[in-house]
Structure formats: C-alpha cells, structure tokens
Scaffold this motif. Structure first.
Motif, PDB file in Angstrom:
ATOM      1  N   PRO A 164       0.703  -1.169   0.117  1.00 25.53           N
ATOM      2  CA  PRO A 164       0.004  -0.137   0.082  1.00 25.53           C
ATOM      3  C   PRO A 164       0.925   1.260   0.241  1.00 25.53           C
ATOM      4  CG  PRO A 164       0.010  -1.049   2.114  1.00 25.53           C
ATOM      5  CD  PRO A 164       0.675  -2.161   1.303  1.00 25.53           C
ATOM      6  N   ASN A 165       0.533   2.123  -0.920  1.00 26.14           N
ATOM      7  CA  ASN A 165       1.236   3.451  -0.888  1.00 26.14           C
ATOM      8  C   ASN A 165       0.188   4.577  -1.014  1.00 26.14           C
ATOM      9  OD1 ASN A 165       4.170   2.980  -1.952  1.00 26.14           O
ATOM     10  ND2 ASN A 165       3.104   1.243  -2.709  1.00 26.14           N
ATOM     11  N   ILE A 166       0.872   5.800  -0.298  1.00 25.85           N
ATOM     12  CA  ILE A 166       0.036   6.992  -0.199  1.00 25.85           C
ATOM     13  C   ILE A 166       0.780   8.031  -1.021  1.00 25.85           C
ATOM     14  CG2 ILE A 166      -0.732   8.688   1.493  1.00 25.85           C
ATOM     15  CD1 ILE A 166      -2.653   6.401   1.833  1.00 25.85           C
ATOM     16  N   LEU A 167       0.193   8.955  -1.473  1.00 26.38           N
ATOM     17  CA  LEU A 167       0.527  10.238  -2.155  1.00 26.38           C
ATOM     18  C   LEU A 167       0.819  11.249  -0.730  1.00 26.38           C
ATOM     19  CD1 LEU A 167      -1.261  11.306  -5.165  1.00 26.38           C
ATOM     20  CD2 LEU A 167       1.129  11.026  -4.925  1.00 26.38           C
ATOM     21  N   VAL A 168       2.086  11.574  -0.849  1.00 23.05           N
ATOM     22  CA  VAL A 168       2.546  12.632   0.220  1.00 23.05           C
ATOM     23  C   VAL A 168       3.144  13.883  -0.448  1.00 23.05           C
ATOM     24  CG1 VAL A 168       2.870  10.967   1.864  1.00 23.05           C
ATOM     25  CG2 VAL A 168       4.726  11.654   0.647  1.00 23.05           C
ATOM     26  N   TYR A 169       3.060  15.115   0.248  1.00 20.45           N
ATOM     27  CA  TYR A 169       3.754  16.266  -0.276  1.00 20.45           C
ATOM     28  C   TYR A 169       5.037  16.409   0.359  1.00 20.45           C
ATOM     29  CZ  TYR A 169       4.722  21.076  -1.641  1.00 20.45           C
ATOM     30  OH  TYR A 169       5.095  22.092  -1.993  1.00 20.45           O
ATOM     31  N   CYS A 170       6.069  16.678  -0.566  1.00 22.47           N
ATOM     32  CA  CYS A 170       7.425  16.819   0.021  1.00 22.47           C
ATOM     33  C   CYS A 170       7.802  18.289  -0.601  1.00 22.47           C
ATOM     34  CB  CYS A 170       8.393  15.569  -0.796  1.00 22.47           C
ATOM     35  SG  CYS A 170      10.112  16.084  -0.258  1.00 22.47           S
ATOM     36  N   ALA A 171       8.211  19.238   0.353  1.00 25.38           N
ATOM     37  CA  ALA A 171       8.548  20.651  -0.032  1.00 25.38           C
ATOM     38  C   ALA A 171       9.677  20.506  -1.149  1.00 25.38           C
ATOM     39  CB  ALA A 171       9.308  21.044   1.065  1.00 25.38           C
ATOM     40  N   VAL A 172      10.468  19.431  -1.167  1.00 26.67           N
ATOM     41  CA  VAL A 172      11.459  19.422  -2.339  1.00 26.67           C
ATOM     42  C   VAL A 172      11.164  18.918  -3.400  1.00 26.67           C
ATOM     43  CG1 VAL A 172      13.937  18.588  -2.955  1.00 26.67           C
ATOM     44  CG2 VAL A 172      13.389  19.536  -0.479  1.00 26.67           C
ATOM     45  N   GLU A 173      10.292  17.679  -3.418  1.00 29.66           N
ATOM     46  CA  GLU A 173       9.954  16.916  -4.657  1.00 29.66           C
ATOM     47  C   GLU A 173       8.419  17.298  -5.082  1.00 29.66           C
ATOM     48  OE1 GLU A 173      11.653  13.002  -4.950  1.00 29.66           O
ATOM     49  OE2 GLU A 173      12.745  13.399  -3.109  1.00 29.66           O
ATOM     50  N   GLY A 174       7.751  18.013  -4.208  1.00 34.18           N
ATOM     51  CA  GLY A 174       6.207  17.925  -4.584  1.00 34.18           C
ATOM     52  C   GLY A 174       5.813  16.730  -4.134  1.00 34.18           C
ATOM     53  N   ARG A 175       4.378  16.211  -4.799  1.00 34.63           N
ATOM     54  CA  ARG A 175       3.610  15.262  -4.604  1.00 34.63           C
ATOM     55  C   ARG A 175       4.683  13.900  -4.894  1.00 34.63           C
ATOM     56  NH1 ARG A 175      -2.132  14.988  -6.167  1.00 34.63           N
ATOM     57  NH2 ARG A 175      -1.194  14.970  -8.279  1.00 34.63           N
ATOM     58  N   MET A 176       4.504  12.991  -4.267  1.00 36.60           N
ATOM     59  CA  MET A 176       5.532  11.712  -4.463  1.00 36.60           C
ATOM     60  C   MET A 176       4.619  10.367  -3.737  1.00 36.60           C
ATOM     61  SD  MET A 176       8.710  12.125  -2.005  1.00 36.60           S
ATOM     62  CE  MET A 176       9.114  10.336  -2.018  1.00 36.60           C
ATOM     63  N   TRP A 177       4.741   9.297  -4.236  1.00 36.68           N
ATOM     64  CA  TRP A 177       4.313   8.253  -3.779  1.00 36.68           C
ATOM     65  C   TRP A 177       5.291   7.594  -2.528  1.00 36.68           C
ATOM     66  CZ3 TRP A 177      -0.526   6.611  -4.045  1.00 36.68           C
ATOM     67  CH2 TRP A 177      -1.222   6.963  -5.392  1.00 36.68           C
ATOM     68  N   LYS A 178       4.669   7.192  -1.352  1.00 32.18           N
ATOM     69  CA  LYS A 178       5.484   6.697  -0.200  1.00 32.18           C
ATOM     70  C   LYS A 178       4.786   5.411   0.367  1.00 32.18           C
ATOM     71  CE  LYS A 178       8.099   8.332   3.564  1.00 32.18           C
ATOM     72  NZ  LYS A 178       8.354   9.359   4.510  1.00 32.18           N
ATOM     73  N   GLN A 179       5.470   4.554   0.536  1.00 39.16           N
ATOM     74  CA  GLN A 179       4.802   3.182   1.302  1.00 39.16           C
ATOM     75  C   GLN A 179       4.292   3.649   2.517  1.00 39.16           C
ATOM     76  OE1 GLN A 179       7.149  -0.441   1.391  1.00 39.16           O
ATOM     77  NE2 GLN A 179       8.236   0.065  -0.511  1.00 39.16           N
ATOM     78  N   LEU A 180       2.876   3.164   2.680  1.00 43.46           N
ATOM     79  CA  LEU A 180       2.307   3.648   3.924  1.00 43.46           C
ATOM     80  C   LEU A 180       3.071   3.325   5.273  1.00 43.46           C
ATOM     81  CD1 LEU A 180      -0.522   4.746   5.067  1.00 43.46           C
ATOM     82  CD2 LEU A 180      -1.086   1.972   5.116  1.00 43.46           C
ATOM     83  N   ASP A 181       3.666   2.085   5.289  1.00 41.47           N
ATOM     84  CA  ASP A 181       4.499   1.852   6.604  1.00 41.47           C
ATOM     85  C   ASP A 181       5.693   2.746   6.805  1.00 41.47           C
ATOM     86  OD1 ASP A 181       2.789  -0.364   7.053  1.00 41.47           O
ATOM     87  OD2 ASP A 181       4.049  -1.762   6.123  1.00 41.47           O
ATOM     88  N   GLU A 182       6.031   3.467   5.687  1.00 33.60           N
ATOM     89  CA  GLU A 182       7.381   4.307   6.046  1.00 33.60           C
ATOM     90  C   GLU A 182       6.988   5.911   6.085  1.00 33.60           C
ATOM     91  OE1 GLU A 182       9.907   3.709   2.779  1.00 33.60           O
ATOM     92  OE2 GLU A 182      10.321   1.691   3.214  1.00 33.60           O
ATOM     93  N   LEU A 183       5.610   6.139   6.437  1.00 36.00           N
ATOM     94  CA  LEU A 183       5.215   7.477   6.675  1.00 36.00           C
ATOM     95  C   LEU A 183       6.015   8.056   8.015  1.00 36.00           C
ATOM     96  CD1 LEU A 183       1.474   7.717   6.038  1.00 36.00           C
ATOM     97  CD2 LEU A 183       3.421   8.523   4.515  1.00 36.00           C
ATOM     98  N   THR A 184       6.620   9.126   8.006  1.00 35.16           N
ATOM     99  CA  THR A 184       7.109   9.817   9.273  1.00 35.16           C
ATOM    100  C   THR A 184       5.915  10.047  10.050  1.00 35.16           C
ATOM    101  OG1 THR A 184       7.194  11.998   8.579  1.00 35.16           O
ATOM    102  CG2 THR A 184       9.107  10.509   7.799  1.00 35.16           C
ATOM    103  N   ASP A 185       6.274  10.374  11.526  1.00 36.76           N
ATOM    104  CA  ASP A 185       5.458  11.022  12.404  1.00 36.76           C
ATOM    105  C   ASP A 185       4.777  12.125  11.885  1.00 36.76           C
ATOM    106  OD1 ASP A 185       5.950   8.821  14.084  1.00 36.76           O
ATOM    107  OD2 ASP A 185       7.354   9.982  15.517  1.00 36.76           O
ATOM    108  N   VAL A 186       5.489  13.069  11.426  1.00 31.56           N
ATOM    109  CA  VAL A 186       5.087  14.091  10.806  1.00 31.56           C
ATOM    110  C   VAL A 186       4.010  13.866   9.698  1.00 31.56           C
ATOM    111  CG1 VAL A 186       5.623  16.410   9.651  1.00 31.56           C
ATOM    112  CG2 VAL A 186       6.955  15.647  11.337  1.00 31.56           C
ATOM    113  N   GLU A 187       4.199  13.123   8.930  1.00 34.51           N
ATOM    114  CA  GLU A 187       3.206  13.000   7.780  1.00 34.51           C
ATOM    115  C   GLU A 187       2.091  12.044   8.272  1.00 34.51           C
ATOM    116  OE1 GLU A 187       6.873  12.172   4.339  1.00 34.51           O
ATOM    117  OE2 GLU A 187       6.164  10.476   5.766  1.00 34.51           O
ATOM    118  N   ILE A 188       2.217  11.137   9.240  1.00 35.11           N
ATOM    119  CA  ILE A 188       1.075  10.449   9.729  1.00 35.11           C
ATOM    120  C   ILE A 188       0.158  11.533  10.468  1.00 35.11           C
ATOM    121  CG2 ILE A 188       0.366   9.422  11.813  1.00 35.11           C
ATOM    122  CD1 ILE A 188       2.618   7.452  11.271  1.00 35.11           C
ATOM    123  N   ALA A 189       0.810  12.715  11.304  1.00 31.73           N
ATOM    124  CA  ALA A 189      -0.025  13.582  11.792  1.00 31.73           C
ATOM    125  C   ALA A 189      -0.769  14.542  11.076  1.00 31.73           C
ATOM    126  CB  ALA A 189       1.029  14.606  12.599  1.00 31.73           C
TER     127      ALA A 189
END
Length: 205
Positions: A164-189
C-alpha cells in the motif's frame, strides 16, 4: 520478480470512531485496488480487520439477506469476500453500554469469531484511548480516496510492488508516492483528522 505479501496481523482495528453508512461501505472496499492474487482471492487481505458501526447499520445488514448463521450476539453474511473469509457482525456490551461492530473472520478457523470478539472487547475496554502506530496507518488508508492511495503495480519500483502506497507532499520533490508503513510521524499527523493528530502512540495491542 515476485513481490512480498502484505502482512496482516491478527484482529486489528482499521478505523477510529463509529463509521457512518457511507464510511462503512468505503471500508468494505478498502482493498478494491489490490491485485487479484492469492492474498485477495483467499480473503487473507481482509481477515482480522474490524471497525465500529451504528446499531441501524448492524440491523440493516441483518435484514439484507438471511445470515449464514445467527448466534446470540453475532451473525455472519453468506457471501464471502474471498475463500472462507466473510463479514461478521457483533452486538456487544462494553463498559455498560451496547455497541456494534463489523469484522472479517475466516470461518475455516472455528475460533476466529471468538478471538475477534475478545480482541474487540479488550481493545475497546482500555482506559487509554491512544491509537497505536498501526491503527493510525490503517485509519489513514481507510479514509484516503482511491486517487491518493494505491497498491503498487508495474508503474512502481519492484520493491514497492503489491504494497500500500500513499501520495504525500514533499517540499523539495512535490507530490510523491510513499509506502504507507514508511510514513514519518510528521506525515502521519498531517494525514490524520485533526482530533487524532496529537495523539501519542499507544503500545501495540
């Protein structure tokens, strides 16, 4: 290259709060994007998941079709989501008040319903209502629209496949796919509803 299977721990809560009817049907379809592989065909990608519903939706599901069986505080649907895994509905008294739940149980395991009932009662009877990291990730997946979540297919790197992958926003790369299990605490919040954002991680149940 074969991909690693998605691992599903026994009996886990996938949605915080009481699901509305719309949310209930969305939760029924939370694995709709996964490939028709052994995980889905066997029903293993559903088995053990549970969440709370309303009394009205519990009663409505009982009336849709004659249940496979009805036993005291539980009934099971006739149609399986895969293999011998089917929807099971519970009417439980927890903390002195009635509550209603839906879960997926593997009926080939005769103890699966009793284990799920015990897991629900244990989790919902805890005085500490903090969510575990796993529960936060499952809640995020459950509330994310299909356009912003995906089980990685051939468009993704090989090490992403089937996960499972989720779209996240990264200030450097913009929107990017990231594995759900690898979300940081900040991204989860950032992805949790505001009432859960500052909830500390509970110890894994």
């Amino acid at each position: 290259m074969s991909h690693l299977p998605v691992i599903h721990p026994d009996n886990r809560k996938i949605f915080e709060g009481v699901a509305s009817r719309r949310q209930m049907y969305a939760l029924f379809n939370r694995h709709a994007q996964t490939a028709f592989d052994n995980e889905r065909i066997s029903g293993r990608c559903y088995a053990g998941e549970w969440f709370e519903i309303t009394e009205a939706d519990h009663d409505r599901m009982f009336e849709i079709l004659p249940p496979l069986f009805y036993r005291g505080d539980v009934f099971a649907m006739r149609e399986c989501v895969g293999g011998t895994v089917t929807s099971v509905f519970f009417a439980l008294r927890i903390g002195g008040r009635p509550r209603w739940f839906h879960g997926y149980c593997n009926l080939s395991d005769r103890s699966s319903i009793d284990r799920m009932r015990a897991a629900i009662i244990e989790r919902e009877s805890q005085a500490d209502r903090a969510m575990t990291r796993r529960e936060k990730l499952d809640h995020i997946w459950s509330i994310t629209a299909n356009d912003f979540r995906a089980y990685a297919d051939r468009r993704f790197r090989d090490d992403f496949r089937g996960r499972p992958n989720i779209l996240v926003y990264c200030a450097v790369e913009g929107r990017m796919w990231k594995q759900l299990d690898e979300l940081t605490d900040v991204e989860i919040a950032a992805k949790l509803p505001v009432q859960f954002r500052h909830s500390r991680d509970a110890a894994a149940a």
